[in-house]
Enzyme design. Structure first.
Site, PDB file in Angstrom:
ATOM      1  N   ARG A 290     -17.574  -3.366  18.154  1.00  0.00           N
ATOM      2  CA  ARG A 290     -16.737  -4.647  17.800  1.00  0.00           C
ATOM      3  C   ARG A 290     -15.196  -4.549  18.586  1.00  0.00           C
ATOM      4  O   ARG A 290     -14.500  -3.865  18.367  1.00  0.00           O
ATOM      5  CB  ARG A 290     -16.599  -4.567  16.221  1.00  0.00           C
TER       6      ARG A 290
ATOM      7  N   CYS B 235     -19.095   1.339   8.876  1.00  0.00           N
ATOM      8  CA  CYS B 235     -18.581   0.694   9.904  1.00  0.00           C
ATOM      9  C   CYS B 235     -17.152   1.571  10.035  1.00  0.00           C
ATOM     10  O   CYS B 235     -16.475   1.758   9.177  1.00  0.00           O
ATOM     11  CB  CYS B 235     -18.091  -0.452   9.411  1.00  0.00           C
TER      12      CYS B 235
ATOM     13  N   CYS C 106       0.919  -1.101   0.073  1.00  0.00           N
ATOM     14  CA  CYS C 106       0.005  -0.121  -0.006  1.00  0.00           C
ATOM     15  C   CYS C 106       0.891   1.295   0.118  1.00  0.00           C
ATOM     16  O   CYS C 106       2.094   1.365   0.646  1.00  0.00           O
ATOM     17  CB  CYS C 106      -0.705  -0.198   1.206  1.00  0.00           C
TER      18      CYS C 106
ATOM     19  N   CYS D 204       0.478   4.591   7.263  1.00  0.00           N
ATOM     20  CA  CYS D 204      -0.253   4.673   8.544  1.00  0.00           C
ATOM     21  C   CYS D 204       0.864   3.934   9.247  1.00  0.00           C
ATOM     22  O   CYS D 204       1.173   2.946   8.834  1.00  0.00           O
ATOM     23  CB  CYS D 204      -1.447   3.769   8.315  1.00  0.00           C
TER      24      CYS D 204
ATOM     25  N   CYS E 176     -16.490  -9.971   5.525  1.00  0.00           N
ATOM     26  CA  CYS E 176     -15.594  -8.619   5.176  1.00  0.00           C
ATOM     27  C   CYS E 176     -14.421  -8.829   4.278  1.00  0.00           C
ATOM     28  O   CYS E 176     -13.584  -9.763   4.667  1.00  0.00           O
ATOM     29  CB  CYS E 176     -15.125  -7.915   6.306  1.00  0.00           C
TER      30      CYS E 176
ATOM     31  N   CYS F 130       0.692  -0.230  10.527  1.00  0.00           N
ATOM     32  CA  CYS F 130       0.197  -1.167   9.601  1.00  0.00           C
ATOM     33  C   CYS F 130       1.274  -1.866   8.609  1.00  0.00           C
ATOM     34  O   CYS F 130       2.276  -1.367   8.262  1.00  0.00           O
ATOM     35  CB  CYS F 130      -0.703   0.002   8.383  1.00  0.00           C
TER      36      CYS F 130
ATOM     37  N   CYS G 211     -19.239  -6.512   3.612  1.00  0.00           N
ATOM     38  CA  CYS G 211     -18.553  -5.580   4.003  1.00  0.00           C
ATOM     39  C   CYS G 211     -17.262  -5.359   3.304  1.00  0.00           C
ATOM     40  O   CYS G 211     -16.724  -6.501   2.908  1.00  0.00           O
ATOM     41  CB  CYS G 211     -18.227  -5.601   5.504  1.00  0.00           C
TER      42      CYS G 211
HETATM   43  S1  SF4 Z   1      -4.053   1.108   6.932  1.00  0.00           S
HETATM   44 FE1  SF4 Z   1      -2.458  -0.047   5.755  1.00  0.00          FE
HETATM   45  S2  SF4 Z   1      -3.354  -0.816   3.894  1.00  0.00           S
HETATM   46 FE2  SF4 Z   1      -4.776   0.944   4.907  1.00  0.00          FE
HETATM   47  S3  SF4 Z   1      -4.445   2.873   3.882  1.00  0.00           S
HETATM   48 FE3  SF4 Z   1      -2.886   2.688   5.592  1.00  0.00          FE
HETATM   49  S4  SF4 Z   1      -1.213   1.798   5.033  1.00  0.00           S
HETATM   50 FE4  SF4 Z   1      -2.734   1.371   3.450  1.00  0.00          FE
END
Ligand code: SF4
Length: 327
Positions: A274, A202, A67, A71, A111, A74, A142
């Site tokens: 949840r 959600c 990705c 974040c 999901c 992540c 989902c």
């Molecule tokens: S949480 Fe992870 S997968 Fe989702 S946008 Fe952020 S970096 Fe990308």
């Protein structure tokens, strides 16, 4: 992207009595003696839900890793070296087989998560086919696909999507310390599009990322004060992933997690709250305390998107020991 059949669409309780909350009011909940707080949350819970019923969703990562976003928590960000094996978008037949297996094991909602900043139109077409096929199994659907562009939410609605997951993650004031590649307002914009398309929302957050209690209270206020509160509110406890910037974050006091569940239940009385990431690290006793504090939904299956989840047998045994029923 971050991370919900019943024969008809979810027995989602109507978010009828919507009221505006202030951060100080939610902080006052957090500051209550724990027994008083849990008792109040359980009272609110019983006014809106069967206290012994837990909704179970199974989550499948249909596109893993790589990705573009940053974040900090992540494992799927391409910016961090997390040893995660990237996988392309799964073929339709494999997704449908996984959904069928989840249904056979007792999940009511399926999901599907994809690690994208947002879906490209040709990728979205493939996800639409997944939604149609899973829906045809009689499950609730989902997806969590990241930020949506104009018109994409409507296409998902037409395909039969019941829920779109897009977490606010954390308080607007703390957000920039964990995510810089997109903003809190970007997330709100996607939530608006989902709501306007008539899809259930959600949205929840992650705690234990280094935020203050005030930040946690503010996140709950931001969710509860949406024009319509989310039907489903995942509360995640950070699972520190080696290789990510938050790898060394100290564990949050478990009772602070329970307080967060209780505050979310009281502030969003008609939402499904949840227990999400971090459940594998919880004892059965702590999970029971979370249910008492108003959690009534959980992920069910051996894995979340990329982190572990309590194995199905352990969950079934816990349900039997607590006299809980799955819905
Ligand atoms: S949480 Fe992870 S997968 Fe989702 S946008 Fe952020 S970096 Fe990308």
């Amino acid at each position: 992207m971050q991370a919900s059949s019943l024969s008809a669409v979810a027995p989602c309780a109507p978010n009828a009595a919507v009221r505006r909350w202030t951060v100080d009011e939610v902080l006052a909940l957090y500051d209550m003696p724990l027994m008083d707080l849990v008792f109040r949350a359980q009272q609110v819970h019983r006014e809106h839900f069967d206290a012994n019923a837990i909704q179970r969703s199974t989550l499948l990562s249909v596109k893993t890793g790589g990705c573009s976003e940053d974040c900090s928590y992540c494992s799927q960000s391409a910016r961090y070296d997390t040893d995660l094996e990237r996988e392309r978008l799964m073929p339709l037949d494999e997704v449908v087989a996984a959904a069928r297996a989840a249904k056979d094991k007792g999940a009511s909602r399926f999901c599907m998560g994809a690690a994208w900043r947002g879906p490209k139109d040709n990728d979205l077409d493939k996800v639409l086919a997944m939604v149609r096929e899973v829906k045809a199994l009689g499950m609730q659907t989902c997806v969590t696909l990241g930020m949506l562009k104009e018109g994409q939410a409507e296409k998902l609605k037409e395909a039969g999507l019941d829920y779109y997951n897009h977490n606010l993650d954390t308080d607007k004031d703390f957000y920039g310390q964990v995510i810089k590649s997109h903003t809190h307002d970007d997330r709100l914009d996607t939530l608006d599009q989902v709501r306007d398309a008539g899809i259930n929302v959600c949205s929840g957050g992650i705690i234990g990322m280094g935020e203050s209690r005030r930040n946690r209270a503010a996140l709950i206020v931001q969710l509860a004060n949406l024009p319509t509160p989310p039907e489903s509110v995942p509360i995640n406890n950070l699972v520190p992933i080696p290789g990510t910037p938050l790898a060394d974050r100290p564990r949050l006091d478990p009772f602070e997690f329970v307080r967060t569940i209780a505050a979310a239940r009281i502030a969003m009385p008609a939402s499904w709250v949840r227990l999400s990431a971090g459940r594998q690290e919880m004892s059965d006793e702590l999970q029971a305390l979370c249910f008492l504090a108003g959690a009534n939904s959980m992920f069910y299956g051996d894995h979340l998107l990329t982190t572990g989840n309590p194995e199905v047998d352990r969950d079934d045994a816990l349900f039997a020991r607590l006299g809980l029923k799955a819905v």
